[in-house]
Motif scaffolding. Structure first.
Motif, PDB file in Angstrom:
ATOM      1  N   ALA A   1      46.733  31.545  25.373  1.00 26.68           N
ATOM      2  CA  ALA A   1      45.286  31.794  25.412  1.00 26.68           C
ATOM      3  C   ALA A   1      44.712  31.370  26.766  1.00 26.68           C
ATOM      4  O   ALA A   1      43.907  32.091  27.380  1.00 26.68           O
ATOM      5  N   ARG A   2      45.145  30.206  27.267  1.00 25.43           N
ATOM      6  CA  ARG A   2      44.638  29.727  28.572  1.00 25.43           C
ATOM      7  C   ARG A   2      45.070  30.682  29.683  1.00 25.43           C
ATOM      8  O   ARG A   2      44.310  30.968  30.604  1.00 25.43           O
ATOM      9  N   ARG A   3      46.305  31.165  29.608  1.00 27.15           N
ATOM     10  CA  ARG A   3      46.833  32.094  30.625  1.00 27.15           C
ATOM     11  C   ARG A   3      45.989  33.379  30.648  1.00 27.15           C
ATOM     12  O   ARG A   3      45.669  33.920  31.703  1.00 27.15           O
ATOM     13  N   ARG A   4      45.607  33.849  29.448  1.00 25.09           N
ATOM     14  CA  ARG A   4      44.807  35.088  29.388  1.00 25.09           C
ATOM     15  C   ARG A   4      43.429  34.882  30.011  1.00 25.09           C
ATOM     16  O   ARG A   4      42.943  35.756  30.727  1.00 25.09           O
ATOM     17  N   VAL A   5      42.820  33.738  29.762  1.00 23.89           N
ATOM     18  CA  VAL A   5      41.492  33.489  30.365  1.00 23.89           C
ATOM     19  C   VAL A   5      41.636  33.441  31.884  1.00 23.89           C
ATOM     20  O   VAL A   5      40.842  34.041  32.619  1.00 23.89           O
ATOM     21  N   ARG A   6      42.682  32.761  32.370  1.00 24.66           N
ATOM     22  CA  ARG A   6      42.894  32.683  33.829  1.00 24.66           C
ATOM     23  C   ARG A   6      43.103  34.075  34.407  1.00 24.66           C
ATOM     24  O   ARG A   6      42.574  34.420  35.460  1.00 24.66           O
ATOM     25  N   SER A   7      43.876  34.921  33.682  1.00 30.85           N
ATOM     26  CA  SER A   7      44.123  36.288  34.185  1.00 30.85           C
ATOM     27  C   SER A   7      42.829  37.086  34.218  1.00 30.85           C
ATOM     28  O   SER A   7      42.612  37.875  35.140  1.00 30.85           O
ATOM     29  N   LEU A   8      41.974  36.920  33.216  1.00 30.64           N
ATOM     30  CA  LEU A   8      40.693  37.651  33.213  1.00 30.64           C
ATOM     31  C   LEU A   8      39.879  37.307  34.456  1.00 30.64           C
ATOM     32  O   LEU A   8      39.226  38.163  35.047  1.00 30.64           O
ATOM     33  N   VAL A   9      39.942  36.038  34.878  1.00 27.14           N
ATOM     34  CA  VAL A   9      39.207  35.626  36.076  1.00 27.14           C
ATOM     35  C   VAL A   9      39.869  36.247  37.312  1.00 27.14           C
ATOM     36  O   VAL A   9      39.197  36.850  38.155  1.00 27.14           O
ATOM     37  N   GLU A  10      41.202  36.121  37.414  1.00 26.72           N
ATOM     38  CA  GLU A  10      41.915  36.628  38.594  1.00 26.72           C
ATOM     39  C   GLU A  10      41.734  38.136  38.763  1.00 26.72           C
ATOM     40  O   GLU A  10      41.613  38.633  39.874  1.00 26.72           O
ATOM     41  N   LEU A  11      41.699  38.867  37.657  1.00 23.95           N
ATOM     42  CA  LEU A  11      41.571  40.328  37.730  1.00 23.95           C
ATOM     43  C   LEU A  11      40.122  40.786  37.938  1.00 23.95           C
ATOM     44  O   LEU A  11      39.862  41.974  38.111  1.00 23.95           O
ATOM     45  N   GLY A  12      39.187  39.849  37.861  1.00 25.84           N
ATOM     46  CA  GLY A  12      37.759  40.209  37.966  1.00 25.84           C
ATOM     47  C   GLY A  12      37.216  40.723  36.648  1.00 25.84           C
ATOM     48  O   GLY A  12      36.067  41.167  36.549  1.00 25.84           O
ATOM     49  N   ASP A  13      38.049  40.659  35.594  1.00 21.95           N
ATOM     50  CA  ASP A  13      37.623  41.235  34.318  1.00 21.95           C
ATOM     51  C   ASP A  13      36.655  40.355  33.544  1.00 21.95           C
ATOM     52  O   ASP A  13      35.915  40.865  32.701  1.00 21.95           O
ATOM     53  N   LEU A  14      36.629  39.065  33.811  1.00 23.31           N
ATOM     54  CA  LEU A  14      35.667  38.229  33.077  1.00 23.31           C
ATOM     55  C   LEU A  14      34.241  38.680  33.424  1.00 23.31           C
ATOM     56  O   LEU A  14      33.396  38.848  32.544  1.00 23.31           O
ATOM     57  N   THR A  15      34.010  38.931  34.709  1.00 23.34           N
ATOM     58  CA  THR A  15      32.694  39.427  35.146  1.00 23.34           C
ATOM     59  C   THR A  15      32.428  40.814  34.575  1.00 23.34           C
ATOM     60  O   THR A  15      31.340  41.095  34.064  1.00 23.34           O
ATOM     61  N   ARG A  16      33.444  41.700  34.659  1.00 18.81           N
ATOM     62  CA  ARG A  16      33.246  43.070  34.123  1.00 18.81           C
ATOM     63  C   ARG A  16      32.912  43.025  32.640  1.00 18.81           C
ATOM     64  O   ARG A  16      32.039  43.751  32.169  1.00 18.81           O
ATOM     65  N   LEU A  17      33.612  42.160  31.881  1.00 17.55           N
ATOM     66  CA  LEU A  17      33.356  42.080  30.432  1.00 17.55           C
ATOM     67  C   LEU A  17      31.932  41.603  30.157  1.00 17.55           C
ATOM     68  O   LEU A  17      31.264  42.096  29.238  1.00 17.55           O
ATOM     69  N   CYS A  18      31.458  40.637  30.965  1.00 16.36           N
ATOM     70  CA  CYS A  18      30.083  40.129  30.778  1.00 16.36           C
ATOM     71  C   CYS A  18      29.084  41.275  30.925  1.00 16.36           C
ATOM     72  O   CYS A  18      28.194  41.461  30.082  1.00 16.36           O
TER      73      CYS A  18
END
Ligand code: SF4
Length: 421
Positions: free
Chosen positions: A399-416
């Protein structure tokens, strides 16, 4: 504990409205002293309690750990028909197990003081109902004295980044800066969260070996300004999250959508099989979303993807208050959040925005609507915050790895941006 200083959230009201939700949702483990006290209370059918009141739920036979028993309808054995606690009614509040008295508050060390945060799994917290928390200082201090071990006053500050730990004095500007970013009344919550993701990501990559004292404040101010300039407003056409980002998001949102009541955890092989099947369907992301909770229907994954309209002012207030209570209460990193460093902890907290909005969309579609309301967002937030910082699945490496990947890929911002449109 002598001279215990508490930092109380200024924005948050709360009083119990006897919905009984916490007494259905939570597994309450009891200490040996609490177990003996409850046995000594001699509960019988005449009190409305016609089954064993305690259950062995963990530990080997020679070191059993007990929890309060639950009825077949899911409620705690002591919950009455009016949503009231029988222990409280018969013996007074002090006779209840400690977790029942503390909920929905959470206390975390903060140098020479302790912060107070609240759990948004309680609907009265989400709705901001009741007495201002700032007026409960005496009661909260008494609670804190029971919960916080004396040694906690000397605990070191949590990690700032995976490699750096600063002292409590130097950690404080980071928490204040987050609150400053999230407090801005003229900026939509999604932009504020995206700006905070941007500057905390740079903090997570920096080395603080030689940066201390006033230079920390200078660095934060520079990074905050850069994040503000880079993210001035909501983009007109938000970029879609990537395929991989969507996959990671669905596997994470499945953890927040599940129900972990005592009844669910006791549902045996059939319950585990249902959960496994649901996780496979979330991973595939096609067909219907498996219904994991009452009130959420099986609707197509694709039904949650169109625009649902902007977030209204009431929902903005709820979400802004949520993020500010969690950040000022330090309820997102260190001992409050699986011992995760500051920047990574904030990214997990930021993920709560798209998770809540996705769950809110699911509630809206289940009710036959294509617009979300503040009530949908409240329900989504209460569901998601039940797990945030408390579900062991979210602490696991995957789960932690997936959150880190979302940040690295720029997807955390896109999802927001994607789920707030
Ligand atoms: S003991 Fe009382 S307060 Fe605690 S879960 Fe049971 S009914 Fe709720």
């Amino acid at each position: 504990m002598a001279n215990l200083r508490l930092e109380l959230p200024v924005l948050q009201n709360w009083s119990c409205h006897n919905c009984g939700g916490c007494c259905r949702q939570h597994l309450i483990e009891v200490t040996e002293a609490e177990r003996q006290r409850i046995i000594g209370q001699n509960w019988t059918a005449a009190d409305g309690v016609d089954q064993p009141v305690l259950a062995w739920h963990a530990g080997p036979p020679w070191k059993k750990r007990y929890r309060l028993a639950h009825r077949s309808d899911g409620g705690c054995v002591f919950l009455d028909d009016k949503g009231l606690c029988r222990i409280h009614a018969k013996f007074g509040e002090a006779a209840k197990p400690l977790p029942c008295r503390i909920y929905p508050f959470a206390f975390h060390p903060s140098g020479k003081s302790f912060t107070v945060s609240l759990r948004y799994s309680c609907p009265s917290v989400v709705a901001n109902l009741g007495t201002p928390t700032s007026k409960r200082s005496n009661e909260l201090r008494r609670m804190a004295e029971e919960v916080i071990p004396a040694s906690a006053i000397n605990s070191p500050a949590p990690l700032l980044t995976p490699n750096d730990r600063v002292d409590w004095t130097d950690l404080q500007p980071f928490v204040e800066a987050l609150d400053h970013t999230l407090a801005d009344p003229s900026t939509p919550i999604v932009v504020k969260v995206v700006r905070a993701i941007a500057w905390t990501t740079l903090i997570g990559q920096a080395s603080f070996e030689k940066i201390r004292g006033p230079r920390i404040r200078e660095l934060i101010a520079l990074l905050m300004e850069a994040a503000r300039l880079e993210n001035p407003h909501v983009p007109e056409s938000p970029e879609e999250p990537s395929r991989v980002g969507r996959l990671y998001f669905r596997t994470l949102v499945a953890q927040y959508a599940r129900k972990d009541t005592v009844a669910d955890l006791s549902s045996g092989v059939w319950g585990r099989w249902r959960l496994l099947r649901a996780i496979v369907r979330f991973t595939k992301g096609s067909g219907n979303i498996p219904s994991l909770q009452t009130g959420l229907k099986e609707v197509p994954f694709s039904a949650l993807e169109p625009s649902f309209g902007p977030i209204d002012a009431e929902a903005e207030e709820i979400l802004t208050r949520y993020f500010r209570v969690k950040t000022t209460g330090m309820h997102f990193f260190g001992s409050a959040y699986y011992d995760i460093p500051f920047a990574e902890g904030f990214h997990s907290l930021a993920l709560m925005l798209p998770v809540t909005l996705w769950l809110a969309r699911w509630h809206a579609v289940s009710d036959g609507r294509d617009r979300i309301t503040a009530a949908d967002i409240s329900r989504g937030l209460a569901m998601a915050d039940h797990h945030h910082g408390y579900s062991p699945a979210l602490a696991q490496y995957a789960a932690r790895r997936r959150v880190r990947s979302l940040v690295e890929l720029g997807d955390l911002t896109r999802l927001c941006y994607w789920y707030s449109r």
